[in-house]
Design an enzyme around this catalytic site. Structure first.
Site, PDB file in Angstrom:
ATOM      1  CE  LYS A  41      -4.379  -1.743   1.699  1.00 43.91           C
ATOM      2  NZ  LYS A  41      -5.481  -1.657   2.653  1.00 43.91           N
TER       3      LYS A  41
ATOM      4  CE  LYS B 297      -6.453  -7.921  -0.280  1.00 41.70           C
ATOM      5  NZ  LYS B 297      -7.066  -7.723   0.984  1.00 41.70           N
TER       6      LYS B 297
ATOM      7  CE  LYS C  34     -13.701  -3.172   2.174  1.00 40.36           C
ATOM      8  NZ  LYS C  34     -12.386  -3.002   2.837  1.00 40.36           N
TER       9      LYS C  34
HETATM   10  N1  AQP Z   1     -10.078 -11.091  -1.623  1.00 43.28           N
HETATM   11  C1  AQP Z   1     -10.327 -11.532  -0.406  1.00 43.28           C
HETATM   12  N2  AQP Z   1     -10.529 -12.843  -0.200  1.00 43.28           N
HETATM   13  C2  AQP Z   1     -10.804 -13.314   1.034  1.00 43.28           C
HETATM   14  N3  AQP Z   1     -10.905 -12.535   2.136  1.00 43.28           N
HETATM   15  C3  AQP Z   1     -10.723 -11.205   1.967  1.00 43.28           C
HETATM   16  N4  AQP Z   1     -10.765 -10.167   2.804  1.00 43.28           N
HETATM   17  C4  AQP Z   1     -10.525  -9.028   2.141  1.00 43.28           C
HETATM   18  N5  AQP Z   1     -10.318  -9.292   0.839  1.00 43.28           N
HETATM   19  C5  AQP Z   1     -10.425 -10.641   0.697  1.00 43.28           C
HETATM   20  C6  AQP Z   1     -11.044 -10.298   4.224  1.00 43.28           C
HETATM   21  O1  AQP Z   1     -12.025  -9.336   4.587  1.00 43.28           O
HETATM   22  C7  AQP Z   1     -11.763  -8.891   5.918  1.00 43.28           C
HETATM   23  C8  AQP Z   1     -11.789  -7.409   5.970  1.00 43.28           C
HETATM   24  O2  AQP Z   1     -10.860  -6.812   5.118  1.00 43.28           O
HETATM   25  P1  AQP Z   1     -10.603  -5.252   5.232  1.00 43.28           P
HETATM   26  O3  AQP Z   1     -11.573  -4.510   4.447  1.00 43.28           O
HETATM   27  O4  AQP Z   1     -10.503  -4.846   6.644  1.00 43.28           O
HETATM   28  O5  AQP Z   1      -9.175  -5.096   4.659  1.00 43.28           O
HETATM   29  P2  AQP Z   1      -8.503  -5.735   3.432  1.00 43.28           P
HETATM   30  O6  AQP Z   1      -8.098  -7.137   3.739  1.00 43.28           O
HETATM   31  O7  AQP Z   1      -7.405  -4.799   3.080  1.00 43.28           O
HETATM   32  O8  AQP Z   1      -9.668  -5.768   2.324  1.00 43.28           O
HETATM   33  P3  AQP Z   1      -9.745  -5.016   0.962  1.00 43.28           P
HETATM   34  O9  AQP Z   1     -11.016  -5.293   0.311  1.00 43.28           O
HETATM   35  O10 AQP Z   1      -8.500  -5.311   0.174  1.00 43.28           O
HETATM   36  O11 AQP Z   1      -9.786  -3.516   1.412  1.00 43.28           O
HETATM   37  P4  AQP Z   1      -8.873  -2.328   0.974  1.00 43.28           P
HETATM   38  O12 AQP Z   1      -8.809  -2.394  -0.516  1.00 43.28           O
HETATM   39  O13 AQP Z   1      -9.588  -1.138   1.498  1.00 43.28           O
HETATM   40  O14 AQP Z   1      -7.558  -2.545   1.623  1.00 43.28           O
HETATM   41  C9  AQP Z   1     -10.415  -9.475   6.348  1.00 43.28           C
HETATM   42  O15 AQP Z   1     -10.674 -10.570   7.176  1.00 43.28           O
HETATM   43  C10 AQP Z   1      -9.818  -9.923   5.062  1.00 43.28           C
HETATM   44  O16 AQP Z   1      -8.977 -11.042   5.246  1.00 43.28           O
END
Ligand code: AQP
Length: 339
Positions: free
Chosen positions: A113, A200, A203
């Site tokens: 990031k 992966k 968001k």
């Molecule tokens: N692609 C994924 N597959 C499985 N699990 C996922 N999680 C996120 N993406 C996947 C799980 O969702 C929970 C919350 O995630 P988060 O929003 O707190 O942070 P993150 O992991 O950084 O998710 P994003 O969607 O990638 O958000 P951004 O883009 O904002 O950083 C966690 O339990 C995570 O494992």
């Protein structure tokens, strides 16, 4: 012996997607049946990257509504907003003071990031995993259900609790913080992007076609799946490292249709993409329909949502404040009524 305790959360950084649901929330729903379950919307984590203040509060409420729409039951679990409980920030500070900087610099999510932000990268982003450790350790959580991507952060929380707090400030018989165990359920643990099977689903991916959000209407789901990256091979299969898109889309189909991997492997082994994509579309739309209906209903009555979150806050705060006090005393901070 009491029920085991569970803590987890999602950032309100945008519309939740299939990865958040299948990797995390879906597992909480089962756990709440026989675990003492705390789930929070981690809005303090959401501001570790540049954000739009005019959207944060609304996204926070929407995320909480989606938890309930996905099956979290406020009668069975505590749902709350992280920033409404000051103990999260306070414990984070205490843990900051004992966590070596070089542990933080090793974190993969920080490396990924921070590259995107150049000179603007904040201390908050570097500190994200310590705040996450504080979230978990405050609740003496036994289990933390997360997707595969959060495994490294969970290990850090364990190391901070064990090596930097318990072994330095506690005794073997009386640990100060509970050392949590990650719970990563293989099925759905890593949902990949629709446009690049090695990344992966996320968001923050600037390409909206890379993810299906839980609130996407049927037409949009159809369009995104139609455009999803595929390959030239006929016959679809799991677990071929040269075919990450096939593995990802089949895995989604196995979960969303409820058919399971073995049946899907059999059904799709002689199938082309043109036949498969409409099946996946149908399964996705049907799986999301009840969530979307419930979500719309919940968002009509915001007073009720705020009431649920207030209750969750009260339940969570009691536990959080007692853990915080334990650590304050262990570190030697003067508290009221202390001799
Ligand atoms: N692609 C994924 N597959 C499985 N699990 C996922 N999680 C996120 N993406 C996947 C799980 O969702 C929970 C919350 O995630 P988060 O929003 O707190 O942070 P993150 O992991 O950084 O998710 P994003 O969607 O990638 O958000 P951004 O883009 O904002 O950083 C966690 O339990 C995570 O494992």
């Amino acid at each position: 012996m009491g029920r085991k305790r569970v803590l987890s959360g999602v950032q309100p950084t945008g519309a939740l997607h299939l990865g958040n649901w299948l990797g995390a929330i879906r597992n909480w729903v089962k756990l709440q049946e026989d675990h003492e379950t705390f789930v929070c919307v981690v809005d303090l984590h959401a501001i570790t990257v540049p954000h739009d203040p005019s959207l944060l509060a609304e996204n926070t409420l929407k995320t909480a509504a989606l938890y309930i729409a996905c099956g979290m039951n406020p009668q069975q679990c505590s749902i709350f907003i992280q920033s409404q409980i000051a103990a999260h920030s306070e414990l984070c500070w205490l843990l900051n003071c004992v966590t070596p900087l070089n542990w933080m610099e090793r974190m993969i999510q920080f490396k990924e990031k921070s590259v995107k932000q150049g000179d603007n990268v904040s201390i908050g982003l570097l500190d994200y995993p310590v705040l996450m450790a504080a979230d978990i350790l405050l609740y003496d959580a036994d289990l933390v259900p997360v997707g595969e991507d959060q495994k490294q952060h969970l290990e850090l929380a364990r190391d901070i609790a064990q090596q930097r707090i318990n072994s330095r400030f506690g005794s073997e018989s009386i640990p100060i913080l509970k050392v949590p165990t990650p719970l990563i359920i293989k099925e759905g643990a890593k949902v990949m992007s629709l446009t690049e099977g090695n990344n992966k689903m996320s968001k923050s991916d600037p390409n909206e076609n890379s993810r299906i959000t839980l609130l996407d209407p049927p037409d949009l789901i159809k369009k995104k799946i139609k455009r999803a990256k595929t390959d030239q091979h006929f016959g679809l299969e799991f677990d071929n490292p040269n075919r990450p898109e096939a593995d990802n889309l089949l895995s989604l189909y196995a979960i969303l249709s409820g058919m399971g991997r073995e049946n899907v492997a059999r059904e799709c082994s002689q199938m082309g993409w043109g036949t498969f994509k409409p099946l996946l579309t149908e399964a996705t739309i049907s799986a999301l329909e009840p969530i979307q209906n419930k979500y719309k209903e919940l968002m009509k009555d915001r007073t009720e949502l705020h009431y649920i979150l207030d209750n969750g806050k009260n339940q969570a705060e009691e536990v959080a404040n007692s853990t915080l006090k334990r650590l304050q005393l262990a570190l030697g901070l003067l508290r009221k009524n202390q001799n």
